[in-house]
Design an enzyme around this catalytic site. Structure first.
Site, PDB file in Angstrom:
ATOM      1  N   HIS A  53       0.852  -1.182   0.000  1.00  0.00           N
ATOM      2  CA  HIS A  53       0.000   0.000   0.000  1.00  0.00           C
ATOM      3  C   HIS A  53       0.889   1.233   0.000  1.00  0.00           C
ATOM      4  CE1 HIS A  53      -3.397   2.582   0.730  1.00  0.00           C
ATOM      5  NE2 HIS A  53      -2.859   3.037   1.857  1.00  0.00           N
TER       6      HIS A  53
ATOM      7  N   LYS B 268      -0.703  10.724   1.203  1.00  0.00           N
ATOM      8  CA  LYS B 268       0.224  10.202   0.183  1.00  0.00           C
ATOM      9  C   LYS B 268      -0.178  10.651  -1.221  1.00  0.00           C
ATOM     10  CE  LYS B 268      -0.534   5.926   1.339  1.00  0.00           C
ATOM     11  NZ  LYS B 268      -1.459   6.151   2.465  1.00  0.00           N
TER      12      LYS B 268
ATOM     13  N   ASP C  98      -1.979   4.078  -4.551  1.00  0.00           N
ATOM     14  CA  ASP C  98      -2.726   3.154  -3.697  1.00  0.00           C
ATOM     15  C   ASP C  98      -2.077   1.779  -3.596  1.00  0.00           C
ATOM     16  OD1 ASP C  98      -4.875   2.638  -1.917  1.00  0.00           O
ATOM     17  OD2 ASP C  98      -5.812   1.432  -3.466  1.00  0.00           O
TER      18      ASP C  98
ATOM     19  N   ARG D 200      17.622  14.487  13.104  1.00  0.00           N
ATOM     20  CA  ARG D 200      17.721  15.857  12.598  1.00  0.00           C
ATOM     21  C   ARG D 200      18.995  16.092  11.795  1.00  0.00           C
ATOM     22  NH1 ARG D 200      15.879  20.072  17.184  1.00  0.00           N
ATOM     23  NH2 ARG D 200      15.925  21.392  15.321  1.00  0.00           N
TER      24      ARG D 200
END
Length: 315
Positions: free
Chosen positions: A141, A162, A180, A246
């Site tokens: 997916h 998405k 999808d 980070r």
């Protein structure tokens, strides 16, 4: 994982082969493995380790040997070379099998095909093509987009954004592969190829709007059928208790079909532009492949900065 197969009819259409046995239903005959075999040793009578379930390729050397075989020897060897388990036999260089070979093939329901291409060139083509078509395959997916030549697989929970990120990337000039559902094929230990299922190819689902046809709305330059999967971006809800990377000094990976792919976990909160983040991640990935790592460069600058006062004190 899907067990793939390819019909002989598809092979004929792909490589523009001539079918010499039109009586056989080539659509019902399937190839299940990407390997091929040249039966030179088998024609000479050595059948140990004979891979009869592979497509058999006949080149000029095999053809010349067959041509000089006496009929008695042909009756002995041909039925063993043309096995009922063999998906097809392909003659290269426009070489045509003899009558006894044809009769044996029809009897055992083995399609005989012919191409004008040289043997080595044809073998390289069909092996490469079969490796893609018959590669181990799973469906995941997500959304797959080609960004600056890098295949970026965007994953995350349903409704996290998405498809919206993919649409913005398309508007910025990048290309959609699948929305999808993404079919992932392992074509080698280093390469994963992603594509869309036939039924959903070039479509995107946007909640509140419905289905849109990207190819129709944005043109053929906005879509592509397949791409290598180079980078995974996993979208997740922002968690203020969680520590996020980070600097990027250490790369994280995710695994599909045994292959490791670089993966970034991106926290989502209002105001973050997902398309720009995905675009920057793809460019940064390309930069690392070319030998430049921004995080390492910053780390090196900090180290150099910390070492300067010590040198001055010593002086």
């Amino acid at each position: 994982m899907k067990m793939a197969s390819v019909s002989i009819k598809t092979v004929i259409e792909q490589f523009k082969l001539k079918n010499l046995t039109t009586e056989i239903d080539v659509e019902s005959v399937k190839i299940h493995q990407p390997d091929i075999n040249r039966p030179a040793l088998q024609l000479a009578g050595y059948f140990e380790h004979f891979e009869e379930t592979r497509p058999q390729i006949i080149g000029f050397v095999e053809f010349s040997y067959m041509k000089n075989l006496p009929d008695e020897r042909k009756r002995e060897v041909y039925p063993r070379v043309i096995s009922e388990k063999t998906p097809c036999i392909i003659f290269c260089r426009d070489l045509h099998p003899d009558e006894m070979f044809m009769e044996t093939a029809l009897k055992n329901n083995v399609p005989l095909l012919m191409t004008e291409k040289p043997t080595s060139a044809f073998m390289a083509e069909i092996i490469r093509w079969l490796n893609v078509k018959l590669a181990p395959c799973i469906s995941v997916h997500g959304v797959l987009v080609d960004v600056y030549g890098e295949g970026v697989l965007i994953t995350g929970e349903s409704g996290i954004g998405k498809s919206e990120a993919a649409l913005e990337l398309i508007k910025r000039g990048h290309r959609l592969v699948s929305d999808d559902v993404v079919e992932i094929r392992k074509v080698s230990d280093e390469t994963l190829i992603g594509s869309a299922p036939d039924i959903t190819r070039h479509f995107i689902e946007l909640r509140g709007i419905g289905i849109i046809d990207v190819k129709t709305l944005y043109g053929v330059q906005s879509v592509m059928d397949t791409t290598n999967i180079n980078l995974v971006i996993r979208l997740e809800d922002w968690d203020k208790e969680k520590k996020y990377d980070r600097l990027g000094l250490e790369e994280n990976f995710t695994e599909y079909l045994g292959n490791k792919i670089v993966c970034h976990n991106i926290p989502i909160r209002p105001g973050r532009n997902l398309a720009i983040i995905c675009e920057s991640a793809a460019v940064n990935y390309r930069q690392k492949k070319m030998g430049y790592n921004a995080a390492q460069e910053l780390y090196q600058r900090v180290q150099n900065s910390l070492s300067k006062p010590r040198e001055e004190d010593e002086a």
